[in-house]
Design a protein around this motif. Structure first.
Motif, PDB file in Angstrom:
ATOM      1  N   TYR A 187     -69.649 -94.503 -29.903  1.00 42.90           N
ATOM      2  CA  TYR A 187     -70.616 -95.197 -30.752  1.00 42.90           C
ATOM      3  C   TYR A 187     -72.060 -94.762 -30.482  1.00 42.90           C
ATOM      4  CZ  TYR A 187     -66.999 -98.292 -32.567  1.00 42.90           C
ATOM      5  OH  TYR A 187     -65.886 -98.788 -33.202  1.00 42.90           O
ATOM      6  N   ALA A 188     -72.239 -93.657 -29.766  1.00 40.48           N
ATOM      7  CA  ALA A 188     -73.590 -93.224 -29.414  1.00 40.48           C
ATOM      8  C   ALA A 188     -74.324 -92.573 -30.585  1.00 40.48           C
ATOM      9  CB  ALA A 188     -73.538 -92.249 -28.237  1.00 40.48           C
ATOM     10  N   ARG A 189     -73.595 -92.108 -31.585  1.00 41.99           N
ATOM     11  CA  ARG A 189     -74.275 -91.460 -32.719  1.00 41.99           C
ATOM     12  C   ARG A 189     -75.071 -92.460 -33.562  1.00 41.99           C
ATOM     13  NH1 ARG A 189     -69.722 -87.187 -34.775  1.00 41.99           N
ATOM     14  NH2 ARG A 189     -68.349 -88.724 -33.809  1.00 41.99           N
ATOM     15  N   GLN A 190     -74.684 -93.730 -33.503  1.00 39.04           N
ATOM     16  CA  GLN A 190     -75.475 -94.761 -34.177  1.00 39.04           C
ATOM     17  C   GLN A 190     -76.529 -95.233 -33.177  1.00 39.04           C
ATOM     18  OE1 GLN A 190     -74.979 -95.508 -37.356  1.00 39.04           O
ATOM     19  NE2 GLN A 190     -76.105 -97.378 -37.730  1.00 39.04           N
ATOM     20  N   ASP A 191     -77.548 -94.387 -32.970  1.00 36.44           N
ATOM     21  CA  ASP A 191     -78.544 -94.647 -31.931  1.00 36.44           C
ATOM     22  C   ASP A 191     -79.774 -95.357 -32.470  1.00 36.44           C
ATOM     23  OD1 ASP A 191     -80.748 -92.305 -32.440  1.00 36.44           O
ATOM     24  OD2 ASP A 191     -78.721 -91.612 -32.893  1.00 36.44           O
ATOM     25  N   ARG A 192     -79.820 -95.575 -33.787  1.00 36.50           N
ATOM     26  CA  ARG A 192     -80.907 -96.333 -34.406  1.00 36.50           C
ATOM     27  C   ARG A 192     -80.390 -96.948 -35.700  1.00 36.50           C
ATOM     28  NH1 ARG A 192     -83.580 -92.383 -37.963  1.00 36.50           N
ATOM     29  NH2 ARG A 192     -82.680 -90.324 -37.566  1.00 36.50           N
ATOM     30  N   ARG A 193     -81.197 -97.820 -36.287  1.00 37.38           N
ATOM     31  CA  ARG A 193     -80.777 -98.497 -37.515  1.00 37.38           C
ATOM     32  C   ARG A 193     -81.151 -97.623 -38.713  1.00 37.38           C
ATOM     33  NH1 ARG A 193     -79.954-103.507 -36.405  1.00 37.38           N
ATOM     34  NH2 ARG A 193     -81.818-103.644 -35.104  1.00 37.38           N
ATOM     35  N   PHE A 194     -80.158 -96.992 -39.302  1.00 38.30           N
ATOM     36  CA  PHE A 194     -80.420 -96.071 -40.403  1.00 38.30           C
ATOM     37  C   PHE A 194     -80.643 -96.820 -41.725  1.00 38.30           C
ATOM     38  CE2 PHE A 194     -77.970 -93.701 -37.268  1.00 38.30           C
ATOM     39  CZ  PHE A 194     -78.783 -92.597 -37.093  1.00 38.30           C
ATOM     40  N   ARG A 195     -79.963 -97.958 -41.903  1.00 43.75           N
ATOM     41  CA  ARG A 195     -80.122 -98.754 -43.118  1.00 43.75           C
ATOM     42  C   ARG A 195     -80.145-100.230 -42.744  1.00 43.75           C
ATOM     43  NH1 ARG A 195     -75.436 -97.134 -47.086  1.00 43.75           N
ATOM     44  NH2 ARG A 195     -76.609 -98.522 -48.472  1.00 43.75           N
ATOM     45  N   THR A 196     -80.843-101.020 -43.535  1.00 48.86           N
ATOM     46  CA  THR A 196     -80.936-102.457 -43.273  1.00 48.86           C
ATOM     47  C   THR A 196     -79.541-103.072 -43.212  1.00 48.86           C
ATOM     48  OG1 THR A 196     -83.062-102.556 -44.427  1.00 48.86           O
ATOM     49  CG2 THR A 196     -81.883-104.633 -44.114  1.00 48.86           C
ATOM     50  N   GLY A 197     -79.335-103.916 -42.224  1.00 47.34           N
ATOM     51  CA  GLY A 197     -78.054-104.596 -42.068  1.00 47.34           C
ATOM     52  C   GLY A 197     -77.091-103.911 -41.124  1.00 47.34           C
ATOM     53  N   GLU A 198     -77.417-102.687 -40.695  1.00 40.52           N
ATOM     54  CA  GLU A 198     -76.550-101.982 -39.768  1.00 40.52           C
ATOM     55  C   GLU A 198     -76.881-102.354 -38.316  1.00 40.52           C
ATOM     56  OE1 GLU A 198     -75.734 -97.794 -42.177  1.00 40.52           O
ATOM     57  OE2 GLU A 198     -77.150 -97.844 -40.504  1.00 40.52           O
ATOM     58  N   PRO A 199     -75.885-102.359 -37.453  1.00 41.52           N
ATOM     59  CA  PRO A 199     -76.180-102.531 -36.025  1.00 41.52           C
ATOM     60  C   PRO A 199     -76.614-101.205 -35.417  1.00 41.52           C
ATOM     61  CG  PRO A 199     -73.836-102.226 -36.306  1.00 41.52           C
ATOM     62  CD  PRO A 199     -74.439-102.210 -37.705  1.00 41.52           C
ATOM     63  N   ILE A 200     -77.251-101.278 -34.268  1.00 41.45           N
ATOM     64  CA  ILE A 200     -77.446-100.078 -33.448  1.00 41.45           C
ATOM     65  C   ILE A 200     -76.257-100.060 -32.498  1.00 41.45           C
ATOM     66  CG2 ILE A 200     -78.981 -98.871 -31.856  1.00 41.45           C
ATOM     67  CD1 ILE A 200     -81.285-100.491 -33.027  1.00 41.45           C
ATOM     68  N   SER A 201     -75.206 -99.370 -32.913  1.00 43.05           N
ATOM     69  CA  SER A 201     -73.908 -99.515 -32.257  1.00 43.05           C
ATOM     70  C   SER A 201     -73.933 -99.144 -30.784  1.00 43.05           C
ATOM     71  CB  SER A 201     -72.862 -98.673 -32.990  1.00 43.05           C
ATOM     72  OG  SER A 201     -72.782 -99.055 -34.345  1.00 43.05           O
ATOM     73  N   SER A 202     -74.709 -98.114 -30.431  1.00 40.86           N
ATOM     74  CA  SER A 202     -74.783 -97.734 -29.021  1.00 40.86           C
ATOM     75  C   SER A 202     -75.359 -98.870 -28.186  1.00 40.86           C
ATOM     76  CB  SER A 202     -75.640 -96.472 -28.860  1.00 40.86           C
ATOM     77  OG  SER A 202     -76.898 -96.634 -29.501  1.00 40.86           O
ATOM     78  N   LYS A 203     -76.361 -99.562 -28.722  1.00 44.57           N
ATOM     79  CA  LYS A 203     -76.937-100.705 -28.020  1.00 44.57           C
ATOM     80  C   LYS A 203     -75.939-101.856 -27.955  1.00 44.57           C
ATOM     81  CE  LYS A 203     -80.115-103.290 -29.996  1.00 44.57           C
ATOM     82  NZ  LYS A 203     -81.399-103.778 -30.543  1.00 44.57           N
ATOM     83  N   THR A 204     -75.162-102.040 -29.024  1.00 45.36           N
ATOM     84  CA  THR A 204     -74.162-103.110 -29.049  1.00 45.36           C
ATOM     85  C   THR A 204     -73.170-102.963 -27.904  1.00 45.36           C
ATOM     86  OG1 THR A 204     -74.321-103.228 -31.470  1.00 45.36           O
ATOM     87  CG2 THR A 204     -72.378-104.214 -30.449  1.00 45.36           C
ATOM     88  N   ILE A 205     -72.679-101.733 -27.700  1.00 42.84           N
ATOM     89  CA  ILE A 205     -71.699-101.504 -26.626  1.00 42.84           C
ATOM     90  C   ILE A 205     -72.328-101.758 -25.262  1.00 42.84           C
ATOM     91  CG2 ILE A 205     -70.165 -99.818 -25.558  1.00 42.84           C
ATOM     92  CD1 ILE A 205     -69.294-100.744 -28.338  1.00 42.84           C
ATOM     93  N   LEU A 206     -73.559-101.295 -25.055  1.00 46.76           N
ATOM     94  CA  LEU A 206     -74.232-101.522 -23.779  1.00 46.76           C
ATOM     95  C   LEU A 206     -74.473-103.006 -23.518  1.00 46.76           C
ATOM     96  CD1 LEU A 206     -76.787 -98.577 -23.768  1.00 46.76           C
ATOM     97  CD2 LEU A 206     -74.884 -98.893 -22.172  1.00 46.76           C
ATOM     98  N   LYS A 207     -74.870-103.745 -24.550  1.00 46.87           N
ATOM     99  CA  LYS A 207     -75.089-105.188 -24.394  1.00 46.87           C
ATOM    100  C   LYS A 207     -73.781-105.896 -24.052  1.00 46.87           C
ATOM    101  CE  LYS A 207     -77.665-107.280 -27.474  1.00 46.87           C
ATOM    102  NZ  LYS A 207     -78.210-107.627 -28.809  1.00 46.87           N
ATOM    103  N   LEU A 208     -72.691-105.425 -24.623  1.00 48.24           N
ATOM    104  CA  LEU A 208     -71.382-105.993 -24.303  1.00 48.24           C
ATOM    105  C   LEU A 208     -71.059-105.786 -22.818  1.00 48.24           C
ATOM    106  CD1 LEU A 208     -68.703-107.239 -25.375  1.00 48.24           C
ATOM    107  CD2 LEU A 208     -67.931-104.910 -25.836  1.00 48.24           C
ATOM    108  N   LEU A 209     -71.298-104.591 -22.323  1.00 50.05           N
ATOM    109  CA  LEU A 209     -71.010-104.285 -20.921  1.00 50.05           C
ATOM    110  C   LEU A 209     -71.930-105.050 -19.979  1.00 50.05           C
ATOM    111  CD1 LEU A 209     -70.445-100.413 -21.112  1.00 50.05           C
ATOM    112  CD2 LEU A 209     -68.761-102.253 -21.298  1.00 50.05           C
ATOM    113  N   ALA A 210     -73.145-105.366 -20.444  1.00 48.45           N
ATOM    114  CA  ALA A 210     -74.109-106.075 -19.602  1.00 48.45           C
ATOM    115  C   ALA A 210     -73.707-107.509 -19.325  1.00 48.45           C
ATOM    116  CB  ALA A 210     -75.490-106.032 -20.255  1.00 48.45           C
ATOM    117  N   ASN A 211     -72.701-108.027 -20.026  1.00 48.42           N
ATOM    118  CA  ASN A 211     -72.201-109.377 -19.751  1.00 48.42           C
ATOM    119  C   ASN A 211     -71.385-109.434 -18.465  1.00 48.42           C
ATOM    120  OD1 ASN A 211     -73.208-110.706 -22.100  1.00 48.42           O
ATOM    121  ND2 ASN A 211     -71.601-109.732 -23.310  1.00 48.42           N
ATOM    122  N   TYR A 212     -71.081-108.285 -17.910  1.00 42.63           N
ATOM    123  CA  TYR A 212     -70.213-108.193 -16.730  1.00 42.63           C
ATOM    124  C   TYR A 212     -70.974-107.527 -15.583  1.00 42.63           C
ATOM    125  CZ  TYR A 212     -66.874-109.370 -20.324  1.00 42.63           C
ATOM    126  OH  TYR A 212     -66.228-110.014 -21.360  1.00 42.63           O
TER     127      TYR A 212
END
Length: 285
Positions: free
Chosen positions: A87-112
């Motif tokens: 999910y690293a290729r989605q490194d910024r928000r290209f269109r409104t409503g999209e997640p920054i997927s690379s950040k999403t995965i990192l935030k998920l891991l930060a819960n642990y």
């Protein structure tokens, strides 16, 4: 430190045994597709090693289950070793409503209790800054690539976004580097790639470098442009070789040699990621 290895990372175990005791994670897939993992007995500090590609989504679920179980049994520090970070290729928000997927995965891991991530060649280095709490060791195997490109006269990036990779290898080899700019013909719609600086490729051996080879379109376009400018030999050094659809045939029809790492197992893998991950883990510890 105990090292817990998933089944798809057994080829990395030999190197990691030099750092600590390697223990296997048990895995099971139920008929409905849900997964179960079972951890061996472990100490308070753990290195967790698995490949997240292919079957990215399934493997992320396995990773989260493992991290949650480690947290429940009181593990204080986890170092995650994964050669390819998805999910690293989605490194910024290209269109409104999209997640920054690379950040999403990192935030998920930060819960642990993830203390650090060791990985190879993130799509963009600044991804590591999205979640500062986690130390991200992002390794570009420039030395390993340079060792295999000693007869190269110039290193090329297919675009500006990858030029720092070309620079890293070129500096080791003591040669020049540049990147391609894309021009579109307004009448025909055809695209031409032209080096950013006025460089002479005639009779030269060139290397095209990038982080991901998926369908091969970008690499083949760059290769054809280099040959049109008179390049003698065209090599390609790519960190993560997915080789989707007919990419193998397209690349074989253009480049003289394709050099990949085994971050994703493939037949062009000349650079082993195991020693790279092990060295970085030793430095971290």
């Amino acid at each position: 430190m105990d090292i817990l290895a998933f089944q798809n990372a057994v080829d990395l175990v030999t190197e990691l045994e030099k750092v600590g005791v390697v223990k296997q994670v048990e895995e099971r897939v139920f008929p409905d597709g849900e997964v179960l993992i079972r951890l061996p007995e472990t100490g308070p500090e753990v290195a967790l090693v698995l490949r997240l590609y292919p079957s990215v989504n399934d493997n992320i679920i396995k990773l989260v289950l493992a991290l949650d179980a480690l947290s429940d049994i009181g593990v204080r520090k986890v170092v995650l070793l994964t050669p390819y970070f998805p999910y690293a290729r989605q490194d910024r928000r290209f269109r409104t409503g999209e997640p920054i997927s690379s950040k999403t995965i990192l935030k998920l891991l930060a819960n642990y209790p993830v203390f650090a991530i060791i990985t190879l060649d993130l799509h963009k280095p600044y991804i590591a800054e999205y979640v500062p709490r986690i130390t991200t060791r992002n390794i570009y195997p420039a030395v390993e690539f340079a060792e295999r490109l000693k007869d190269v006269d110039i290193v090329l990036s297919p675009d500006f976004g990858s030029v720092y990779r070309a620079e890293a290898i070129a500096k080791i080899l003591g040669v020049s580097y540049t990147y391609f700019e894309k021009y579109r013909d307004r009448d025909t719609g055809s695209i031409t790639l032209v080096p950013r600086y006025d460089v002479n490729l005639k009779g030269k051996n060139v290397a095209i470098v990038d982080d991901i080879l998926s369908t091969g379109g970008t690499l083949v376009d760059a290769c054809k442009s280099a040959r049109a400018l008179g390049a003698n030999k065209v090599y390609a050094a790519v960190t993560h070789c997915q080789l989707l659809r007919d990419a193998r045939e397209k690349v074989r029809g253009c480049v003289d040699r394709l050099i990949c790492t085994d971050s994703i197992p493939n037949e062009f893998a000349e650079v082993r990621t195991g020693p790279i991950l092990r060295r970085e883990l030793e430095r971290l510890l």
